[in-house]
Design a protein around this motif. Sequence first.
Motif, PDB file in Angstrom:
ATOM      1  N   PHE A 256      65.288   5.422  79.094  1.00 55.66           N
ATOM      2  CA  PHE A 256      64.418   4.347  79.558  1.00 55.66           C
ATOM      3  C   PHE A 256      64.929   2.976  79.108  1.00 55.66           C
ATOM      4  O   PHE A 256      64.862   2.006  79.863  1.00 55.66           O
ATOM      5  N   PHE A 257      65.462   2.874  77.890  1.00 57.85           N
ATOM      6  CA  PHE A 257      65.916   1.587  77.375  1.00 57.85           C
ATOM      7  C   PHE A 257      67.119   1.066  78.157  1.00 57.85           C
ATOM      8  O   PHE A 257      67.274  -0.141  78.368  1.00 57.85           O
ATOM      9  N   ASP A 258      67.980   1.986  78.620  1.00 57.13           N
ATOM     10  CA  ASP A 258      69.150   1.593  79.413  1.00 57.13           C
ATOM     11  C   ASP A 258      68.822   1.416  80.888  1.00 57.13           C
ATOM     12  O   ASP A 258      69.739   1.198  81.707  1.00 57.13           O
ATOM     13  N   ASP A 259      67.545   1.564  81.246  1.00 55.86           N
ATOM     14  CA  ASP A 259      67.073   1.403  82.633  1.00 55.86           C
ATOM     15  C   ASP A 259      67.674   2.407  83.603  1.00 55.86           C
ATOM     16  O   ASP A 259      67.645   2.212  84.818  1.00 55.86           O
ATOM     17  N   GLU A 260      68.176   3.510  83.081  1.00 51.59           N
ATOM     18  CA  GLU A 260      68.709   4.550  83.954  1.00 51.59           C
ATOM     19  C   GLU A 260      67.600   5.136  84.832  1.00 51.59           C
ATOM     20  O   GLU A 260      67.841   5.605  85.944  1.00 51.59           O
ATOM     21  N   TYR A 261      66.363   5.101  84.308  1.00 52.18           N
ATOM     22  CA  TYR A 261      65.247   5.707  85.022  1.00 52.18           C
ATOM     23  C   TYR A 261      64.923   5.002  86.338  1.00 52.18           C
ATOM     24  O   TYR A 261      64.366   5.603  87.263  1.00 52.18           O
ATOM     25  N   ARG A 262      65.267   3.694  86.433  1.00 53.64           N
ATOM     26  CA  ARG A 262      64.854   2.911  87.597  1.00 53.64           C
ATOM     27  C   ARG A 262      65.399   3.472  88.903  1.00 53.64           C
ATOM     28  O   ARG A 262      64.703   3.475  89.928  1.00 53.64           O
ATOM     29  N   GLU A 263      66.615   3.953  88.888  1.00 53.05           N
ATOM     30  CA  GLU A 263      67.195   4.478  90.133  1.00 53.05           C
ATOM     31  C   GLU A 263      66.668   5.871  90.473  1.00 53.05           C
ATOM     32  O   GLU A 263      66.956   6.410  91.525  1.00 53.05           O
ATOM     33  N   HIS A 264      65.881   6.448  89.575  1.00 53.07           N
ATOM     34  CA  HIS A 264      65.335   7.790  89.822  1.00 53.07           C
ATOM     35  C   HIS A 264      63.863   7.764  90.221  1.00 53.07           C
ATOM     36  O   HIS A 264      63.293   8.824  90.482  1.00 53.07           O
ATOM     37  N   ILE A 265      63.244   6.574  90.243  1.00 58.08           N
ATOM     38  CA  ILE A 265      61.811   6.506  90.564  1.00 58.08           C
ATOM     39  C   ILE A 265      61.545   7.053  91.964  1.00 58.08           C
ATOM     40  O   ILE A 265      62.182   6.640  92.931  1.00 58.08           O
ATOM     41  N   GLY A 275      55.430   5.905  90.763  1.00 58.34           N
ATOM     42  CA  GLY A 275      56.363   5.267  89.844  1.00 58.34           C
ATOM     43  C   GLY A 275      55.707   4.292  88.893  1.00 58.34           C
ATOM     44  O   GLY A 275      56.378   3.734  88.015  1.00 58.34           O
ATOM     45  N   ASP A 276      54.388   4.079  89.027  1.00 63.91           N
ATOM     46  CA  ASP A 276      53.714   3.074  88.201  1.00 63.91           C
ATOM     47  C   ASP A 276      53.737   3.444  86.719  1.00 63.91           C
ATOM     48  O   ASP A 276      53.957   2.587  85.851  1.00 63.91           O
ATOM     49  N   VAL A 277      53.486   4.715  86.410  1.00 65.65           N
ATOM     50  CA  VAL A 277      53.454   5.144  85.005  1.00 65.65           C
ATOM     51  C   VAL A 277      54.853   5.107  84.405  1.00 65.65           C
ATOM     52  O   VAL A 277      55.045   4.669  83.258  1.00 65.65           O
ATOM     53  N   GLN A 279      57.323   3.150  85.275  1.00 63.58           N
ATOM     54  CA  GLN A 279      57.712   1.758  85.083  1.00 63.58           C
ATOM     55  C   GLN A 279      56.997   1.150  83.881  1.00 63.58           C
ATOM     56  O   GLN A 279      57.604   0.440  83.069  1.00 63.58           O
ATOM     57  N   ALA A 280      55.693   1.466  83.734  1.00 63.04           N
ATOM     58  CA  ALA A 280      54.940   0.937  82.589  1.00 63.04           C
ATOM     59  C   ALA A 280      55.483   1.502  81.281  1.00 63.04           C
ATOM     60  O   ALA A 280      55.571   0.782  80.270  1.00 63.04           O
ATOM     61  N   TYR A 281      55.860   2.795  81.286  1.00 64.08           N
ATOM     62  CA  TYR A 281      56.415   3.398  80.071  1.00 64.08           C
ATOM     63  C   TYR A 281      57.775   2.769  79.741  1.00 64.08           C
ATOM     64  O   TYR A 281      58.066   2.484  78.570  1.00 64.08           O
ATOM     65  N   GLY A 282      58.592   2.534  80.766  1.00 66.51           N
ATOM     66  CA  GLY A 282      59.895   1.908  80.541  1.00 66.51           C
ATOM     67  C   GLY A 282      59.764   0.521  79.943  1.00 66.51           C
ATOM     68  O   GLY A 282      60.505   0.140  79.020  1.00 66.51           O
ATOM     69  N   GLU A 283      58.800  -0.259  80.442  1.00 66.57           N
ATOM     70  CA  GLU A 283      58.585  -1.608  79.907  1.00 66.57           C
ATOM     71  C   GLU A 283      58.112  -1.549  78.452  1.00 66.57           C
ATOM     72  O   GLU A 283      58.504  -2.375  77.623  1.00 66.57           O
ATOM     73  N   LEU A 284      57.260  -0.551  78.145  1.00 67.16           N
ATOM     74  CA  LEU A 284      56.784  -0.411  76.768  1.00 67.16           C
ATOM     75  C   LEU A 284      57.927  -0.046  75.830  1.00 67.16           C
ATOM     76  O   LEU A 284      58.033  -0.593  74.722  1.00 67.16           O
ATOM     77  N   ILE A 285      58.796   0.867  76.257  1.00 67.17           N
ATOM     78  CA  ILE A 285      59.947   1.254  75.423  1.00 67.17           C
ATOM     79  C   ILE A 285      60.847   0.045  75.169  1.00 67.17           C
ATOM     80  O   ILE A 285      61.350  -0.154  74.047  1.00 67.17           O
ATOM     81  N   HIS A 286      61.049  -0.799  76.176  1.00 68.79           N
ATOM     82  CA  HIS A 286      61.857  -2.006  75.987  1.00 68.79           C
ATOM     83  C   HIS A 286      61.259  -2.894  74.898  1.00 68.79           C
ATOM     84  O   HIS A 286      61.980  -3.432  74.054  1.00 68.79           O
ATOM     85  N   LEU A 335      59.718  10.681  88.375  1.00 68.57           N
ATOM     86  CA  LEU A 335      61.181  10.611  88.307  1.00 68.57           C
ATOM     87  C   LEU A 335      61.850  11.857  88.877  1.00 68.57           C
ATOM     88  O   LEU A 335      63.034  12.102  88.641  1.00 68.57           O
ATOM     89  N   ASN A 336      61.087  12.645  89.632  1.00 70.12           N
ATOM     90  CA  ASN A 336      61.611  13.895  90.188  1.00 70.12           C
ATOM     91  C   ASN A 336      62.669  13.579  91.250  1.00 70.12           C
ATOM     92  O   ASN A 336      62.410  12.850  92.216  1.00 70.12           O
ATOM     93  N   LEU A 337      63.856  14.128  91.065  1.00 70.51           N
ATOM     94  CA  LEU A 337      64.952  13.875  91.998  1.00 70.51           C
ATOM     95  C   LEU A 337      64.790  14.641  93.306  1.00 70.51           C
ATOM     96  O   LEU A 337      65.475  14.353  94.282  1.00 70.51           O
ATOM     97  N   VAL A 338      63.893  15.619  93.312  1.00 69.73           N
ATOM     98  CA  VAL A 338      63.647  16.377  94.544  1.00 69.73           C
ATOM     99  C   VAL A 338      62.658  15.575  95.384  1.00 69.73           C
ATOM    100  O   VAL A 338      61.474  15.498  95.068  1.00 69.73           O
ATOM    101  N   LYS A 339      63.160  14.953  96.457  1.00 68.02           N
ATOM    102  CA  LYS A 339      62.321  14.079  97.275  1.00 68.02           C
ATOM    103  C   LYS A 339      61.393  14.866  98.188  1.00 68.02           C
ATOM    104  O   LYS A 339      60.252  14.475  98.416  1.00 68.02           O
ATOM    105  N   GLN A 340      61.898  15.960  98.744  1.00 70.30           N
ATOM    106  CA  GLN A 340      61.081  16.818  99.594  1.00 70.30           C
ATOM    107  C   GLN A 340      61.039  18.209  98.972  1.00 70.30           C
ATOM    108  O   GLN A 340      62.027  18.939  98.984  1.00 70.30           O
TER     109      GLN A 340
END
Length: 842
Positions: A256-265, A275-277, A279-286, A335-340
């Motif tokens: 989360f700190f390296d923002d790797e999660y953003r491309e997986h939302i 993705g709201d939770v 994103q909020a968790y990522g901002e808190l970790i920062h 952050l689930n990579l399985v879209k369908q």
Amino acid sequence: MPAEQLEKYKKWLSKEPQIGDKYVIIDAKWLEHWKRFVGLEESHEQVVTDPGEIDFTKLAVHSKDNHPQNIQLRADAVEGNDYTFIPYELFENLLETHKKNGTEIVRKAVKQGNYFDAVIETFLIPLRLRESRAANAKCRQIYRSRRTKLEDLKKTICNEFNILETSNHYLYASTNEQGSNWEVIDEPFDAVLEDIDLIKDAYIIYESKPLAIRSANSSRTLYVQGLCGLTNLGNTCFMNSALQCLSNVPELTKYFFDDEYREHINRNNPLGMKGDVAQAYGELIHEMWSGKTSYCAPKSLKHNVARYAPQFSGYAQQDSQEFMSFLLDGLHEDLNLVKQKPYVEKKDDDGTLDDAALAAQDWEYYRKRNQSKIHELFHGQIKSVVQCLTCQTKARTFDPICFLSLPLPNKKKIRTYKIDYVRINGQIKSYHIKIDEHSRVSNLVDAFCSRFQPKEKKTNQEKPMDIGDQSESKDAAYPDENNEEDDEEDLTKAADFDGHQPKPDYILSAEVYNHRIHLQYNDNTPLTRILDRDQVVFFEVPDPITGEKKENILMPCTFREGNYRQNFGLPIYLSVPRKNCTGKHVQDALQKVIGNFLPLSSVKSSDKPLYTASLQTSQNYHQQLKLLSNYLDEPIDFGRMNVELVVEVSSTVVDLYKKQQEDRREEDEKNQRLLTENNNRKDGQPKRVTTLLDCFRYFTTKETLSDNDLWSCPNCKQLKKATKKFDLWLLPKILIVQLKRFNYTRYYRDKIDTFIDCPLRELDLSQFVLNSSEKSTAKYDLIGVSNHMGGLGGGHYTAHAKNSVDRKWHSFDDSYVSDISEDSVISKAAYVLIYQQKTQTN
């Protein structure tokens, strides 16, 4: 009671809350008593008395402000045990037949989160209105609904301090408890308090001049990354504890700190939270790992979680494990990579595949729908086998896990029950009896009576104890090696022992509430229904209570202060004829024993009577109070009406009685202190400590399922008794272990505070892993602990965690962070454990 009236009551009590509906928070015991009284619930009592006045004083927080909107429920009150809700219409109906004591606690059903479901708002938001930001400014405590509009709050503060509403004034809220830092909370016109997530007891002001808003970036002080406390937003210590544990999982925080999660939302996952939770968790970790602040407020994360999980909105205490579970599940779906997600039909075990093949098949099915960083770190797999005891058919499943909930071994838990024993001769004394809490009232009575037998003559013939759904095989595998019942004090050696030996057949057990008989226990009543706060009283009676129907009946008698009409002391029972009873029989029975319980002979005679007795009758649920002296020749039909004797006592006698009872209480407390000191000396003797490996061993021991949990056997084609066994199969990189310290039943909630010895390093689980390829990675190091201290209602959560930067252990208590020695990491408070696989240790 007429059937149509009972149906009306049932309709009110089963009513589903709708937004805007009014409810009253009422004493759960009073409502339980009333239900038995009117016939809504079955009762085994000979006489069901009227429950008396509705008392709100024991539920409400004492305050000088009696405005209905500011009546607060006690923070430690537990729903179902201490209080429950009834519709306001039912409350108005009850006031026609029952008085009330104190101001009623009224709540409304409000909208729940993003949904249109309604929930009764138990706890209101505490706010402190302040005239200005000056430290010595006038201040007033108020409580408001989470659905209160900010515009209404603005009007309230203006009216309170005579401030004119102008366009250049703004509402500000304090961001810390001292009121030194502020932020603007003016939102769109229709915004409500729920939208802004204030800290607990926030100061609210209305000013025109811009206020300095605290910014972590303005500080030049640097802190160790991760050593950042979290502000308590109002009973959010459970959330802060869970967040500190997860924050100190190095690989998750780096992600989360390296923002790797953003491309997986994954904003389109119907099972996620757009993705709201995440994103909020990522901002808190920062913010927590910026090294620029010593504490921060997780308001955005709480707000977003509450939108999708309304149980975490408001200011009620919650469970850290439940929050952690919801957060990890939400992050996984966000952050689930399985879209369908494909539809996968899981096949039943037909016995053709070996364990490895079946486990791999089930794991592949799971991975087709679930792939995320959370899955990579936290998810494992366990094997469960259910076997029919009739035909020996087995069924295997390999299920994914994110948590392991471990029951604690030695389910025989000894509780101490305080018993007030009322003898026929008027002697009253308190005793403390230790017994397995899974026993029944008859066992408690037997244990009590056995304490008055010399120990060398004591026999261990106990009645069978019903222990519910506990597994016999597990209990046999883990016997209780520390039998506290054998350490009981020998009462025959007490200084005041007069040779009296109570007999079970001559003891009537009851619960006393508000100085009246609340409930008569029957022999089979489980002790788990008795709460710690319940007053259990054993009454010695003149005739055996078992066997055939007796000629006499026991009639309850309550004492009341004549001047204040308040009940006092312990009630008693009078033995009167069951048939052909008149008021004269009751009068004779009262005169025969009342001098044993009230100090009448110690009071000088006067023209005024020392007491006046009245019969309180309830027939067709209508009460009537009539002087006993006017009832002497009238028959009393116990079959057609409920009868209770109420004795109003003069203030002189009451004062002397209370003085004697205070002396008795002090003597009881002195004896209890001596007993506690004696027990503490015994506790100093070495006892076997339960370890975390014991818990794993207990978890993986085969158990026989109870009759309430029968298995649908595919071979027998019907429900059958069966055994069940768990084993570990795939181990996660991060293993989360919940110690099941909480017991919940319909009647009883309890916490097990046994110390569990948990290793900080080298936890080796290889003996519990069936999959041979996993045994080499079965060692773990501890990196985090969520602690729960105190009771269920008023408990507090903290966290202990090992920081990956300075590699030291720290204690996180909301916004306060401190160092902690390794010896202090594990205590009786340890509730959720975070272990990291040795191969992943940094």
